[in-house]
Design a protein around this motif. Structure first.
Motif, PDB file in Angstrom:
ATOM      1  N   ASN A  50       2.974 -12.100   8.823  1.00 19.50           N
ATOM      2  CA  ASN A  50       2.357 -11.484   9.998  1.00 19.50           C
ATOM      3  C   ASN A  50       3.403 -10.889  10.943  1.00 19.50           C
ATOM      4  OD1 ASN A  50      -0.319 -11.830   9.290  1.00 19.50           O
ATOM      5  ND2 ASN A  50      -0.487 -13.836  10.287  1.00 19.50           N
ATOM      6  N   LYS A  51       4.572 -11.539  11.022  1.00 17.02           N
ATOM      7  CA  LYS A  51       5.661 -10.996  11.845  1.00 17.02           C
ATOM      8  C   LYS A  51       6.157  -9.659  11.286  1.00 17.02           C
ATOM      9  CE  LYS A  51       7.474 -15.447  13.479  1.00 17.02           C
ATOM     10  NZ  LYS A  51       8.592 -16.421  13.324  1.00 17.02           N
ATOM     11  N   LYS A  52       5.988  -9.469   9.984  1.00 13.67           N
ATOM     12  CA  LYS A  52       6.395  -8.210   9.347  1.00 13.67           C
ATOM     13  C   LYS A  52       5.324  -7.130   9.461  1.00 13.67           C
ATOM     14  CE  LYS A  52       8.876 -10.802   5.741  1.00 13.67           C
ATOM     15  NZ  LYS A  52       8.858 -11.135   4.292  1.00 13.67           N
ATOM     16  N   GLY A  53       4.207  -7.457  10.087  1.00 10.26           N
ATOM     17  CA  GLY A  53       3.133  -6.484  10.249  1.00 10.26           C
ATOM     18  C   GLY A  53       1.897  -6.801   9.441  1.00 10.26           C
ATOM     19  N   GLY A  54       1.895  -7.970   8.778  1.00 11.17           N
ATOM     20  CA  GLY A  54       0.720  -8.362   8.009  1.00 11.17           C
ATOM     21  C   GLY A  54       0.659  -7.687   6.660  1.00 11.17           C
ATOM     22  N   LEU A  55      -0.538  -7.338   6.236  1.00 11.22           N
ATOM     23  CA  LEU A  55      -0.762  -6.783   4.902  1.00 11.22           C
ATOM     24  C   LEU A  55      -1.872  -5.744   4.969  1.00 11.22           C
ATOM     25  CD1 LEU A  55       0.008  -7.053   1.881  1.00 11.22           C
ATOM     26  CD2 LEU A  55      -1.681  -8.889   1.706  1.00 11.22           C
ATOM     27  N   LEU A  56      -1.610  -4.573   4.445  1.00 12.55           N
ATOM     28  CA  LEU A  56      -2.564  -3.456   4.488  1.00 12.55           C
ATOM     29  C   LEU A  56      -3.023  -3.165   5.929  1.00 12.55           C
ATOM     30  CD1 LEU A  56      -4.869  -4.229   1.397  1.00 12.55           C
ATOM     31  CD2 LEU A  56      -2.738  -2.903   1.479  1.00 12.55           C
ATOM     32  N   VAL A 316       1.452 -10.656  -2.317  1.00 12.10           N
ATOM     33  CA  VAL A 316       1.628  -9.595  -1.308  1.00 12.10           C
ATOM     34  C   VAL A 316       2.012  -8.284  -1.983  1.00 12.10           C
ATOM     35  CG1 VAL A 316       3.112  -8.814   0.594  1.00 12.10           C
ATOM     36  CG2 VAL A 316       2.165 -11.132   0.617  1.00 12.10           C
ATOM     37  N   GLN A 317       2.960  -8.345  -2.914  1.00  9.48           N
ATOM     38  CA  GLN A 317       3.367  -7.140  -3.644  1.00  9.48           C
ATOM     39  C   GLN A 317       2.195  -6.527  -4.404  1.00  9.48           C
ATOM     40  OE1 GLN A 317       6.928  -6.847  -6.095  1.00  9.48           O
ATOM     41  NE2 GLN A 317       7.709  -8.718  -5.155  1.00  9.48           N
ATOM     42  N   ALA A 318       1.409  -7.375  -5.052  1.00 13.09           N
ATOM     43  CA  ALA A 318       0.290  -6.887  -5.865  1.00 13.09           C
ATOM     44  C   ALA A 318      -0.774  -6.228  -4.998  1.00 13.09           C
ATOM     45  CB  ALA A 318      -0.318  -8.026  -6.678  1.00 13.09           C
ATOM     46  N   VAL A 319      -1.065  -6.833  -3.844  1.00 12.13           N
ATOM     47  CA  VAL A 319      -2.045  -6.241  -2.921  1.00 12.13           C
ATOM     48  C   VAL A 319      -1.539  -4.897  -2.417  1.00 12.13           C
ATOM     49  CG1 VAL A 319      -3.155  -6.510  -0.671  1.00 12.13           C
ATOM     50  CG2 VAL A 319      -3.067  -8.447  -2.254  1.00 12.13           C
ATOM     51  N   GLU A 320      -0.265  -4.844  -2.071  1.00 11.51           N
ATOM     52  CA  GLU A 320       0.306  -3.569  -1.603  1.00 11.51           C
ATOM     53  C   GLU A 320       0.275  -2.516  -2.697  1.00 11.51           C
ATOM     54  OE1 GLU A 320       4.118  -4.973  -0.316  1.00 11.51           O
ATOM     55  OE2 GLU A 320       3.470  -5.219   1.776  1.00 11.51           O
ATOM     56  N   ASP A 326      -9.117  -6.474  -3.598  1.00 13.18           N
ATOM     57  CA  ASP A 326     -10.085  -6.637  -4.682  1.00 13.18           C
ATOM     58  C   ASP A 326      -9.465  -7.421  -5.836  1.00 13.18           C
ATOM     59  OD1 ASP A 326     -12.622  -5.732  -6.222  1.00 13.18           O
ATOM     60  OD2 ASP A 326     -10.968  -5.072  -7.510  1.00 13.18           O
ATOM     61  N   THR A 327     -10.156  -8.451  -6.268  1.00  9.16           N
ATOM     62  CA  THR A 327      -9.603  -9.363  -7.270  1.00  9.16           C
ATOM     63  C   THR A 327      -9.160  -8.651  -8.536  1.00  9.16           C
ATOM     64  OG1 THR A 327     -10.845 -11.275  -6.476  1.00  9.16           O
ATOM     65  CG2 THR A 327     -10.150 -11.325  -8.776  1.00  9.16           C
ATOM     66  N   ASP A 328     -10.026  -7.848  -9.125  1.00  5.21           N
ATOM     67  CA  ASP A 328      -9.687  -7.201 -10.394  1.00  5.21           C
ATOM     68  C   ASP A 328      -8.480  -6.281 -10.252  1.00  5.21           C
ATOM     69  OD1 ASP A 328     -11.769  -8.490 -11.721  1.00  5.21           O
ATOM     70  OD2 ASP A 328     -13.200  -6.905 -11.261  1.00  5.21           O
ATOM     71  N   ALA A 329      -8.408  -5.566  -9.141  1.00  2.00           N
ATOM     72  CA  ALA A 329      -7.276  -4.663  -8.915  1.00  2.00           C
ATOM     73  C   ALA A 329      -5.972  -5.448  -8.767  1.00  2.00           C
ATOM     74  CB  ALA A 329      -7.528  -3.808  -7.672  1.00  2.00           C
ATOM     75  N   VAL A 330      -6.037  -6.581  -8.062  1.00  2.00           N
ATOM     76  CA  VAL A 330      -4.847  -7.404  -7.870  1.00  2.00           C
ATOM     77  C   VAL A 330      -4.423  -8.046  -9.193  1.00  2.00           C
ATOM     78  CG1 VAL A 330      -3.931  -9.467  -6.715  1.00  2.00           C
ATOM     79  CG2 VAL A 330      -5.311  -7.821  -5.438  1.00  2.00           C
ATOM     80  N   LEU A 331      -5.389  -8.507  -9.988  1.00  2.00           N
ATOM     81  CA  LEU A 331      -5.071  -9.088 -11.297  1.00  2.00           C
ATOM     82  C   LEU A 331      -4.338  -8.085 -12.173  1.00  2.00           C
ATOM     83  CD1 LEU A 331      -8.379 -11.017 -12.167  1.00  2.00           C
ATOM     84  CD2 LEU A 331      -6.198 -12.003 -11.465  1.00  2.00           C
ATOM     85  N   ASP A 332      -4.746  -6.838 -12.130  1.00  2.00           N
ATOM     86  CA  ASP A 332      -4.082  -5.797 -12.924  1.00  2.00           C
ATOM     87  C   ASP A 332      -2.700  -5.472 -12.367  1.00  2.00           C
ATOM     88  OD1 ASP A 332      -6.216  -5.568 -14.652  1.00  2.00           O
ATOM     89  OD2 ASP A 332      -7.119  -3.868 -13.588  1.00  2.00           O
ATOM     90  N   ALA A 333      -2.591  -5.450 -11.041  1.00  2.00           N
ATOM     91  CA  ALA A 333      -1.359  -4.984 -10.403  1.00  2.00           C
ATOM     92  C   ALA A 333      -0.209  -5.980 -10.507  1.00  2.00           C
ATOM     93  CB  ALA A 333      -1.633  -4.671  -8.932  1.00  2.00           C
ATOM     94  N   ILE A 334      -0.515  -7.252 -10.603  1.00  2.00           N
ATOM     95  CA  ILE A 334       0.527  -8.275 -10.457  1.00  2.00           C
ATOM     96  C   ILE A 334       1.384  -8.467 -11.708  1.00  2.00           C
ATOM     97  CG2 ILE A 334      -0.814 -10.301 -11.205  1.00  2.00           C
ATOM     98  CD1 ILE A 334       0.390 -11.764  -8.727  1.00  2.00           C
TER      99      ILE A 334
END
Length: 422
Positions: A50-56, A316-320, A326-334
């Motif tokens: 959160n100190k880094k600006g959070g996520l998305l 965090v990397q996968a969400v970015e 979205d679960t399916d998108a994160v599962l693919d990205a990670i």
């Protein structure tokens, strides 16, 4: 009637102001000694992000629940986190029985669990990322070390564990491994005790007798939770030193030692993938930040904490990368993403949902820290043991075209995730 119609009237979807992160760790009961610090670790990591600006562009919000070392309650609390609180991912569990109790929930609700503790393997579930050690990243290297001249040329083995799935499956793998390496069946003693076991006098006496047969003997311990306190105390009471019968533990780290008189433990061993004593810039920076966050200069770090650091950073990397929670998108990205570990290497998320880890063996010191006496290169986590006849042909690969947790390389058939198959 107007109220009823109003309740049924469609409302525009309101985007959440925060991204919620679930924390599923026992804060009471027999496992609180190990799990409470993992809750604190997650709060620390979320605060840092959160100190880094959070996520998305949003702040992260921790949602903490206490499953209270009650295995069925883990499933109930997991459902609450996902279905009621709407968390994007969950970081939690310690024991394998708690993890197995939540698997159907994560599969049904299609959410993500990051599991930070060493475990028995023989599993790969689509919705779970195993950031702790598989047996080939802890148990097998530990036995190899003890078999070596450097580790004491051990010939007799006591496999002592808490009575649940992780110790039983790990010891099944280790027993087969030992037999395959020429150890006689009569040179293997296996013992299980309940969670929270406190009366160790008879068992330690049996271990002492087993170790008096003229062959170098060691205890491989998968004893979990607060039962470790009276176990080590009884070893000291009966005069069993590390020189006589060394214990190598898979569930005793800095956090557990912080509550013990370490005098009778000095020289005994633990096998992990991280120790606080590791001298790297990454680790020094983490320890400093952790102590500053807790406001306690004596607060320790340990291996499952590092696993949460790795899992959280990969999430965090996968969400970015996905641009969504979205679960399916994160599962693919990670899959394939990498993040620095705290020991100077790189943790990579593999297609089997395990990661690369070094194996470290540490010797307990009087101050409750570990002197690293052995270290391997990075080892990729293996979901299925090569040493069990029923598993050696099984592989997990959650990428196309296989996309399953137990692919039989001989029959070329996929049976899906072992959450269903077991």
């Amino acid at each position: 009637m107007a109220m009823t119609m109003g309740a049924l009237a469609p409302f525009p979807a309101v985007a959440q102001e925060t991204i919620k992160v679930g924390i599923l760790h026992s804060l009471s009961g027999t496992m609180a000694i190990s799990e409470t610090t993992l809750k604190d670790t997650m709060l620390f990591l979320i605060d840092e992000q959160n100190k880094k600006g959070g996520l998305l562009g949003k702040q992260l919000e921790a949602v903490v629940v206490d499953p209270a070392s009650d295995w069925p309650l883990f499933a109930e609390k997991a459902r609450e986190l996902i279905a009621v609180n709407g968390v994007a991912a969950v970081f939690g569990c310690w024991t394998s029985v708690s993890r197995k109790s939540v698997l159907p929930v994560f599969e049904e609700l299609n959410s993500i669990l990051f599991y930070p503790v060493q475990y028995e393997g023989e599993e790969s579930q689509r919705n779970v990322f195993y950031t702790g050690a598989a047996p080939n990243q802890q148990a097998i290297p530990a036995v190899d070390y003890l078999m070596s001249e450097e580790g004491g040329s051990v010939e007799r083995w006591v496999l002592a564990g808490t009575d649940y799935v992780y110790p039983r499956t790990t010891n099944k793998i280790l027993e087969q491994y030992l037999l395959d390496h020429g150890v006689a069946a009569e040179d293997i003693m296996i013992n299980y005790t309940p969670f929270g076991h406190s009366d160790w006098q008879t068992i330690v006496s049996d271990i002492k007798a087993f170790g008096s047969a003229g062959k170098k003997t060691a205890v491989v311990s998968t004893i979990n939770g607060d039962a470790n306190v009276p176990f080590y105390k009884e070893l000291g009471n009966q005069g069993i030193s590390a020189e006589d019968i060394p214990v190598i533990a898979f569930s005793v780290g800095e956090e557990e030692l912080a509550g013990l008189d370490t005098t009778p433990l000095v020289g005994h061993l633990a096998a992990w993938n991280y120790f606080q004593s590791v001298d790297t810039p990454e680790n020094a920076a983490f320890i400093d930040a952790w102590k500053a966050y807790t406001g306690n200069p004596d607060r320790v770090t340990n291996d499952p904490m590092e696993a949460h650091v790795i899992g959280f950073n990969l999430w965090v990397q996968a969400v970015e990368k996905a641009g969504t929670i979205d679960t399916d998108a994160v599962l693919d990205a990670i899959i394939g993403l990498e993040t620095p570990n705290l020991t100077g290497g790189v943790a990579k998320m593999l297609p089997n949902h395990h990661i690369t880890k070094p194996v470290l063996i540490g010797e307990i010191q009087a101050d409750g820290q570990f002197d690293v006496v052995y270290e391997t290169d990075l080892v990729p986590g293996d979901a299925w043991s090569d040493f069990l006849p029923e598993s050696k042909m099984i592989e997990a690969d959650w990428t196309a075209p296989i996309s399953c947790g137990n692919y039989n390389t001989e029959t070329k058939a996929c049976g899906g995730s072992m959450a269903a198959a077991q």
